[in-house]
Design a protein around this motif. Sequence first.
Motif, PDB file in Angstrom:
ATOM      1  N   VAL A 123      14.833   2.425  -1.832  1.00  0.00           N
ATOM      2  CA  VAL A 123      16.102   2.200  -2.526  1.00  0.00           C
ATOM      3  C   VAL A 123      15.781   1.720  -3.937  1.00  0.00           C
ATOM      4  CG1 VAL A 123      18.315   0.989  -2.557  1.00  0.00           C
ATOM      5  CG2 VAL A 123      17.255   1.576  -0.357  1.00  0.00           C
ATOM      6  N   ARG A 124      16.331   2.417  -4.912  1.00  0.00           N
ATOM      7  CA  ARG A 124      16.102   2.035  -6.307  1.00  0.00           C
ATOM      8  C   ARG A 124      16.553   0.592  -6.510  1.00  0.00           C
ATOM      9  NH1 ARG A 124      18.909   3.190 -11.007  1.00  0.00           N
ATOM     10  NH2 ARG A 124      20.537   4.248  -9.815  1.00  0.00           N
ATOM     11  N   LYS A 125      15.728  -0.219  -7.195  1.00  0.00           N
ATOM     12  CA  LYS A 125      15.900  -1.661  -7.240  1.00  0.00           C
ATOM     13  C   LYS A 125      17.314  -2.097  -7.586  1.00  0.00           C
ATOM     14  CE  LYS A 125      14.605  -6.003  -7.297  1.00  0.00           C
ATOM     15  NZ  LYS A 125      14.431  -6.730  -6.034  1.00  0.00           N
ATOM     16  N   ASP A 126      17.907  -1.490  -8.615  1.00  0.00           N
ATOM     17  CA  ASP A 126      19.239  -1.955  -9.017  1.00  0.00           C
ATOM     18  C   ASP A 126      20.338  -1.489  -8.076  1.00  0.00           C
ATOM     19  OD1 ASP A 126      18.971   0.694  -9.773  1.00  0.00           O
ATOM     20  OD2 ASP A 126      20.208   0.490 -11.554  1.00  0.00           O
ATOM     21  N   MET A 127      19.984  -0.642  -7.087  1.00  0.00           N
ATOM     22  CA  MET A 127      20.972  -0.166  -6.120  1.00  0.00           C
ATOM     23  C   MET A 127      20.951  -0.939  -4.809  1.00  0.00           C
ATOM     24  SD  MET A 127      22.894   2.246  -7.303  1.00  0.00           S
ATOM     25  CE  MET A 127      23.531   2.989  -5.801  1.00  0.00           C
ATOM     26  N   ILE A 128      19.942  -1.771  -4.603  1.00  0.00           N
ATOM     27  CA  ILE A 128      19.825  -2.491  -3.333  1.00  0.00           C
ATOM     28  C   ILE A 128      21.090  -3.290  -2.995  1.00  0.00           C
ATOM     29  CG2 ILE A 128      18.553  -4.325  -2.125  1.00  0.00           C
ATOM     30  CD1 ILE A 128      16.003  -3.284  -3.509  1.00  0.00           C
ATOM     31  N   ALA A 185      22.329  -9.617   7.528  1.00  0.00           N
ATOM     32  CA  ALA A 185      21.315 -10.398   6.822  1.00  0.00           C
ATOM     33  C   ALA A 185      22.027 -11.450   5.980  1.00  0.00           C
ATOM     34  CB  ALA A 185      20.466  -9.484   5.936  1.00  0.00           C
ATOM     35  N   PRO A 186      21.364 -12.582   5.673  1.00  0.00           N
ATOM     36  CA  PRO A 186      22.022 -13.630   4.893  1.00  0.00           C
ATOM     37  C   PRO A 186      22.343 -13.174   3.473  1.00  0.00           C
ATOM     38  CG  PRO A 186      19.690 -14.121   5.193  1.00  0.00           C
ATOM     39  CD  PRO A 186      20.000 -12.962   6.071  1.00  0.00           C
ATOM     40  N   GLU A 187      23.331 -13.803   2.872  1.00  0.00           N
ATOM     41  CA  GLU A 187      23.799 -13.413   1.543  1.00  0.00           C
ATOM     42  C   GLU A 187      22.699 -13.502   0.494  1.00  0.00           C
ATOM     43  OE1 GLU A 187      27.468 -14.525  -1.551  1.00  0.00           O
ATOM     44  OE2 GLU A 187      27.168 -15.652   0.307  1.00  0.00           O
ATOM     45  N   GLN A 188      21.804 -14.454   0.647  1.00  0.00           N
ATOM     46  CA  GLN A 188      20.743 -14.609  -0.352  1.00  0.00           C
ATOM     47  C   GLN A 188      19.769 -13.430  -0.360  1.00  0.00           C
ATOM     48  OE1 GLN A 188      21.542 -16.818   2.038  1.00  0.00           O
ATOM     49  NE2 GLN A 188      19.741 -17.871   2.899  1.00  0.00           N
ATOM     50  N   GLN A 189      19.880 -12.543   0.630  1.00  0.00           N
ATOM     51  CA  GLN A 189      19.041 -11.345   0.667  1.00  0.00           C
ATOM     52  C   GLN A 189      19.768 -10.105   0.130  1.00  0.00           C
ATOM     53  OE1 GLN A 189      17.420 -10.995   4.772  1.00  0.00           O
ATOM     54  NE2 GLN A 189      15.423 -11.171   3.795  1.00  0.00           N
ATOM     55  N   ASP A 190      20.899 -10.283  -0.499  1.00  0.00           N
ATOM     56  CA  ASP A 190      21.691  -9.137  -0.960  1.00  0.00           C
ATOM     57  C   ASP A 190      20.885  -8.169  -1.818  1.00  0.00           C
ATOM     58  OD1 ASP A 190      23.899  -9.901   0.410  1.00  0.00           O
ATOM     59  OD2 ASP A 190      25.050 -10.595  -1.340  1.00  0.00           O
ATOM     60  N   ASP A 191      19.982  -8.686  -2.652  1.00  0.00           N
ATOM     61  CA  ASP A 191      19.205  -7.819  -3.538  1.00  0.00           C
ATOM     62  C   ASP A 191      17.740  -7.717  -3.107  1.00  0.00           C
ATOM     63  OD1 ASP A 191      18.424 -10.358  -4.171  1.00  0.00           O
ATOM     64  OD2 ASP A 191      18.661 -10.130  -6.345  1.00  0.00           O
ATOM     65  N   ASP A 192      17.462  -8.017  -1.819  1.00  0.00           N
ATOM     66  CA  ASP A 192      16.100  -8.008  -1.281  1.00  0.00           C
ATOM     67  C   ASP A 192      15.932  -6.799  -0.369  1.00  0.00           C
ATOM     68  OD1 ASP A 192      13.640  -8.471  -0.091  1.00  0.00           O
ATOM     69  OD2 ASP A 192      14.038 -10.587   0.360  1.00  0.00           O
ATOM     70  N   ILE A 193      14.938  -5.966  -0.626  1.00  0.00           N
ATOM     71  CA  ILE A 193      14.693  -4.768   0.171  1.00  0.00           C
ATOM     72  C   ILE A 193      14.447  -5.100   1.635  1.00  0.00           C
ATOM     73  CG2 ILE A 193      12.180  -4.725  -0.181  1.00  0.00           C
ATOM     74  CD1 ILE A 193      14.484  -1.631  -0.296  1.00  0.00           C
ATOM     75  N   CYS A 240       6.396   3.680  -6.136  1.00  0.00           N
ATOM     76  CA  CYS A 240       7.571   2.834  -6.359  1.00  0.00           C
ATOM     77  C   CYS A 240       7.116   1.381  -6.319  1.00  0.00           C
ATOM     78  CB  CYS A 240       8.665   3.086  -5.318  1.00  0.00           C
ATOM     79  SG  CYS A 240       8.240   2.585  -3.630  1.00  0.00           S
ATOM     80  N   SER A 241       8.026   0.460  -6.569  1.00  0.00           N
ATOM     81  CA  SER A 241       7.708  -0.957  -6.465  1.00  0.00           C
ATOM     82  C   SER A 241       7.739  -1.372  -4.988  1.00  0.00           C
ATOM     83  CB  SER A 241       8.738  -1.770  -7.245  1.00  0.00           C
ATOM     84  OG  SER A 241       8.701  -3.138  -6.863  1.00  0.00           O
ATOM     85  N   ARG A 269       0.829  -1.212   0.000  1.00  0.00           N
ATOM     86  CA  ARG A 269       0.000   0.000   0.000  1.00  0.00           C
ATOM     87  C   ARG A 269       0.862   1.261   0.000  1.00  0.00           C
ATOM     88  NH1 ARG A 269      -3.703   0.114   4.828  1.00  0.00           N
ATOM     89  NH2 ARG A 269      -4.349   2.059   3.803  1.00  0.00           N
ATOM     90  N   MET A 270       1.927   1.267   0.776  1.00  0.00           N
ATOM     91  CA  MET A 270       2.826   2.424   0.807  1.00  0.00           C
ATOM     92  C   MET A 270       3.473   2.635  -0.556  1.00  0.00           C
ATOM     93  SD  MET A 270       3.157   4.110   3.739  1.00  0.00           S
ATOM     94  CE  MET A 270       4.830   4.753   3.645  1.00  0.00           C
ATOM     95  N   ALA A 271       3.923   1.558  -1.175  1.00  0.00           N
ATOM     96  CA  ALA A 271       4.562   1.663  -2.492  1.00  0.00           C
ATOM     97  C   ALA A 271       3.588   2.171  -3.539  1.00  0.00           C
ATOM     98  CB  ALA A 271       5.131   0.306  -2.901  1.00  0.00           C
ATOM     99  N   ASN A 272       2.351   1.672  -3.504  1.00  0.00           N
ATOM    100  CA  ASN A 272       1.345   2.120  -4.461  1.00  0.00           C
ATOM    101  C   ASN A 272       1.024   3.594  -4.287  1.00  0.00           C
ATOM    102  OD1 ASN A 272       1.149  -0.443  -5.554  1.00  0.00           O
ATOM    103  ND2 ASN A 272      -0.647  -1.027  -4.378  1.00  0.00           N
TER     104      ASN A 272
END
Length: 456
Positions: free
Chosen positions: A277-282, A291-299, A122-123, A115-118
């Motif tokens: 955070v802009r998606k490609d900058m996360i 946080a675990p490595e698998q969350q590197d690109d997860d907001i 942003c996404s 709801r906040m993103a909408n």
Amino acid sequence: MKSIRWSRRSFLRTVGAAGAVAFSWNPANLEAVEAASQSVAGRSPEDVAQDEFYWREVQLGFKLDRSLINLNNGFTCPMPRVVIESVFRYMDMINMLPVHYQGMVAGNSETIRRRMANEFGCSPEEMALTRGASEALQIAINGLDLKAGDEVVTTDQDYPRMLTTWDQRMRREGIKVTRLQFPVPATADYLTNMFEKAITPKTKVFHFTHITNLTAQLFPVQRLSRLARSKGIVTIVDGAHALGQFPFKLRDLECDAYGVSLHKWLLAPIGNGCLYVRKDMIPRFWPLQAAPEQQDDDIRKFEAIGTHPWAIRAALGEALAYHQAIGGERKAARLRYLTLRWAHALKKYPRVKVLTDLSDPPQAWGVAGVNIEGIDVRSLAKFLRDKYRIIAVPLVGGAPPNQVFDYQALRVSPNIYTTLEEIDTFVEAMEDAVKNGVGEDEFPPEASGFPEATLW
């Protein structure tokens, strides 16, 4: 499995009579505002801004101390009744069986994220929910890899906590932090040229505010973000005073990171903020806690802070609903109407200086800085509080020998519950100060008794 429906009747039966007295839950608070907004749906925001019958419905949604006039909503804002009641409702629910309900309430944060993103453009995969702007911006500031000699360009009017965070990195890692100085009000061209001239081959970050907390100076975020990207520079923007005060879309700003305090203009419970955070900058930003490595690109990695009050986070949903019931355009128009009312009334006095650009197209809405030549703003604020019971915060900038621009500002920030009578009382009080003085020229900043009284 049959789902639980939390109706008003079943909820109060569960928590008992004591809970009923404590909550006095009345969803009509929100429904009344929605109905009022429907009745003005065909009118322009500027027209509705002057409709006192409409804003009376909004004002009734708050429980306030009307013996004081609060013109310091840039600090933190009162919550609407429906929001604070939802905090208690969620706290009571969680307390009945924390191991069960805490997980259920926490899981609902995904709905709030969406709801906040909408609402703010942003996404959902770019929107992290935090505890405030300081946390959000420290995630960005401390999360970016920099090495000795790298340069950060900011300004001397950025928020002190953020400047302190950069100063700590400077002490620890040997980076260089350049604080630019500028007069107020300044034009978008002036601010853009100022940053462009400060770029060197070692500049890695632009850090600036969307609206300064001192005089509500508006920065050209998109222009500065485009300039930075053309030079390979990261942009971190402090939006603590912007989101919820006037309408814009986060994606349109084109910055890399943007931090917000939602207890200000979105009227959310204290302890709510967000980080865009802009998606490609996360992947470029490390989280505040591991946080675990698998969350590197997860907001969501930016939300890994351990146990915290989930009821406060859940009540953000009610604050957003209240904001949407009014409408961002109407809200911004009302805030601007209130600000222009007092500013235009005081323009006839040459000694009164408004330090915020109030011209069209709008550069300011609910926050503006003002002073009276010959009167220290700390003395002015004390006079307003002691004689007229008006609360407005005095802010002072300048001091070091190399400071080019020295300024004082009484920050005046009404809100949607502020009445015209309260604005006119402020005008009367300022006229009294201009004509008769305030009885003293100075008093020690440490004795001011005002939050944020002296920031530099």
